[in-house]
Design an enzyme around this catalytic site. Structure first.
Site, PDB file in Angstrom:
ATOM      1  N   CYS A  60      -6.060 108.591  36.211  1.00 13.91           N
ATOM      2  CA  CYS A  60      -5.648 107.255  35.750  1.00 13.91           C
ATOM      3  C   CYS A  60      -4.165 107.191  35.437  1.00 13.91           C
ATOM      4  O   CYS A  60      -3.621 106.126  35.198  1.00 13.91           O
ATOM      5  CB  CYS A  60      -6.467 106.849  34.526  1.00 13.91           C
ATOM      6  SG  CYS A  60      -6.219 107.915  33.093  1.00 13.91           S
ATOM      7  N   HIS A  96      -0.116 105.457  17.056  1.00 15.33           N
ATOM      8  CA  HIS A  96      -0.917 105.003  18.190  1.00 15.33           C
ATOM      9  C   HIS A  96      -0.982 106.119  19.237  1.00 15.33           C
ATOM     10  O   HIS A  96       0.046 106.672  19.622  1.00 15.33           O
ATOM     11  CB  HIS A  96      -0.284 103.752  18.802  1.00 15.33           C
ATOM     12  CG  HIS A  96      -0.947 103.301  20.068  1.00 15.33           C
ATOM     13  ND1 HIS A  96      -2.164 102.656  20.073  1.00 15.33           N
ATOM     14  CD2 HIS A  96      -0.568 103.404  21.365  1.00 15.33           C
ATOM     15  CE1 HIS A  96      -2.492 102.374  21.335  1.00 15.33           C
ATOM     16  NE2 HIS A  96      -1.552 102.823  22.134  1.00 15.33           N
ATOM     17  N   HIS A  99      -6.302 104.759  24.040  1.00 13.69           N
ATOM     18  CA  HIS A  99      -7.612 104.135  23.892  1.00 13.69           C
ATOM     19  C   HIS A  99      -8.689 105.115  24.334  1.00 13.69           C
ATOM     20  O   HIS A  99      -8.414 106.052  25.079  1.00 13.69           O
ATOM     21  CB  HIS A  99      -7.699 102.856  24.727  1.00 13.69           C
ATOM     22  CG  HIS A  99      -6.834 101.757  24.210  1.00 13.69           C
ATOM     23  ND1 HIS A  99      -5.505 101.639  24.564  1.00 13.69           N
ATOM     24  CD2 HIS A  99      -7.081 100.752  23.325  1.00 13.69           C
ATOM     25  CE1 HIS A  99      -4.985 100.592  23.922  1.00 13.69           C
ATOM     26  NE2 HIS A  99      -5.915 100.039  23.168  1.00 13.69           N
ATOM     27  N   ASP A 103     -16.205 105.992  30.124  1.00 14.21           N
ATOM     28  CA  ASP A 103     -16.415 106.407  31.522  1.00 14.21           C
ATOM     29  C   ASP A 103     -15.962 107.848  31.764  1.00 14.21           C
ATOM     30  O   ASP A 103     -15.556 108.212  32.853  1.00 14.21           O
ATOM     31  CB  ASP A 103     -15.689 105.442  32.474  1.00 14.21           C
ATOM     32  CG  ASP A 103     -14.194 105.345  32.151  1.00 14.21           C
ATOM     33  OD1 ASP A 103     -13.704 106.129  31.309  1.00 14.21           O
ATOM     34  OD2 ASP A 103     -13.518 104.484  32.743  1.00 14.21           O
ATOM     35  N   ARG A 111     -13.703 109.132  27.603  1.00  9.16           N
ATOM     36  CA  ARG A 111     -12.383 109.395  28.173  1.00  9.16           C
ATOM     37  C   ARG A 111     -11.340 108.930  27.163  1.00  9.16           C
ATOM     38  O   ARG A 111     -11.124 107.739  26.987  1.00  9.16           O
ATOM     39  CB  ARG A 111     -12.203 108.672  29.509  1.00  9.16           C
ATOM     40  CG  ARG A 111     -10.769 108.764  30.062  1.00  9.16           C
ATOM     41  CD  ARG A 111     -10.693 108.259  31.492  1.00  9.16           C
ATOM     42  NE  ARG A 111     -11.102 106.869  31.618  1.00  9.16           N
ATOM     43  CZ  ARG A 111     -10.246 105.826  31.614  1.00  9.16           C
ATOM     44  NH1 ARG A 111      -8.947 106.013  31.501  1.00  9.16           N
ATOM     45  NH2 ARG A 111     -10.708 104.591  31.725  1.00  9.16           N
ATOM     46  N   CYS A 113      -7.859 108.314  26.597  1.00 10.39           N
ATOM     47  CA  CYS A 113      -6.719 108.069  27.474  1.00 10.39           C
ATOM     48  C   CYS A 113      -5.484 107.971  26.568  1.00 10.39           C
ATOM     49  O   CYS A 113      -5.357 107.034  25.789  1.00 10.39           O
ATOM     50  CB  CYS A 113      -6.993 106.765  28.210  1.00 10.39           C
ATOM     51  SG  CYS A 113      -5.747 106.322  29.386  1.00 10.39           S
TER      52      CYS A 113
END
Ligand code: ZN
Length: 124
Positions: A60, A96, A99, A103, A111, A113
């Site tokens: 990704c 931060h 997210h 999946d 996951r 990410c």
């Protein structure tokens, strides 16, 4: 520490991601294609967040993990950008991270990410 205090500690790009919840460009981060053994720490407060053992190639464009180190990551509902997502933050300094999606690979199916700019790698 207040968000402003991190301006001295972080680069401008890292500040925007960590303290203002921006997202780095996909495939731009130094840890996207990074497979050394070790631990990924919070770029702001140095707490360990992810182990290289749980890193996988999600394709990704961001570093992806199927698990976080337990109790190190906080989860927050995020409805920005017309999407319903779960934001992940450092439990210790609310930086931060990215997210978490449903999946990922089995058995966790998760996951995580994560922006490379939110992380600092320490080799084993
Ligand atoms: Zn932190």
């Amino acid at each position: 520490m207040k968000d402003d205090d991190y301006k001295d500690k972080l680069t401008d790009a890292a500040y925007k991601v960590c303290r203002l919840a921006a997202t780095e460009q996909p495939f731009s981060g130094i840890y996207n294609d990074h497979w050394q053994q070790g631990t990924y720490h919070c770029a702001c407060c140095d707490q360990p967040l992810f182990s290289s053992e749980s890193k996988f190639n999600a394709g990704c464009g961001w570093p992806s993990f199927f698990a976080a180190i337990e109790t190190q990551v906080a989860y927050k509902s995020d409805s920005s950008h017309l999407m319903q997502r779960v934001e992940i933050q450092c439990e210790h300094c609310q930086s931060h991270l990215g997210h978490v999606f449903d999946d990922g690979p089995k058995p966790s199916g998760k996951r995580y990410c994560v922006n490379s700019l939110s992380l600092k790698f320490q080799p084993e």
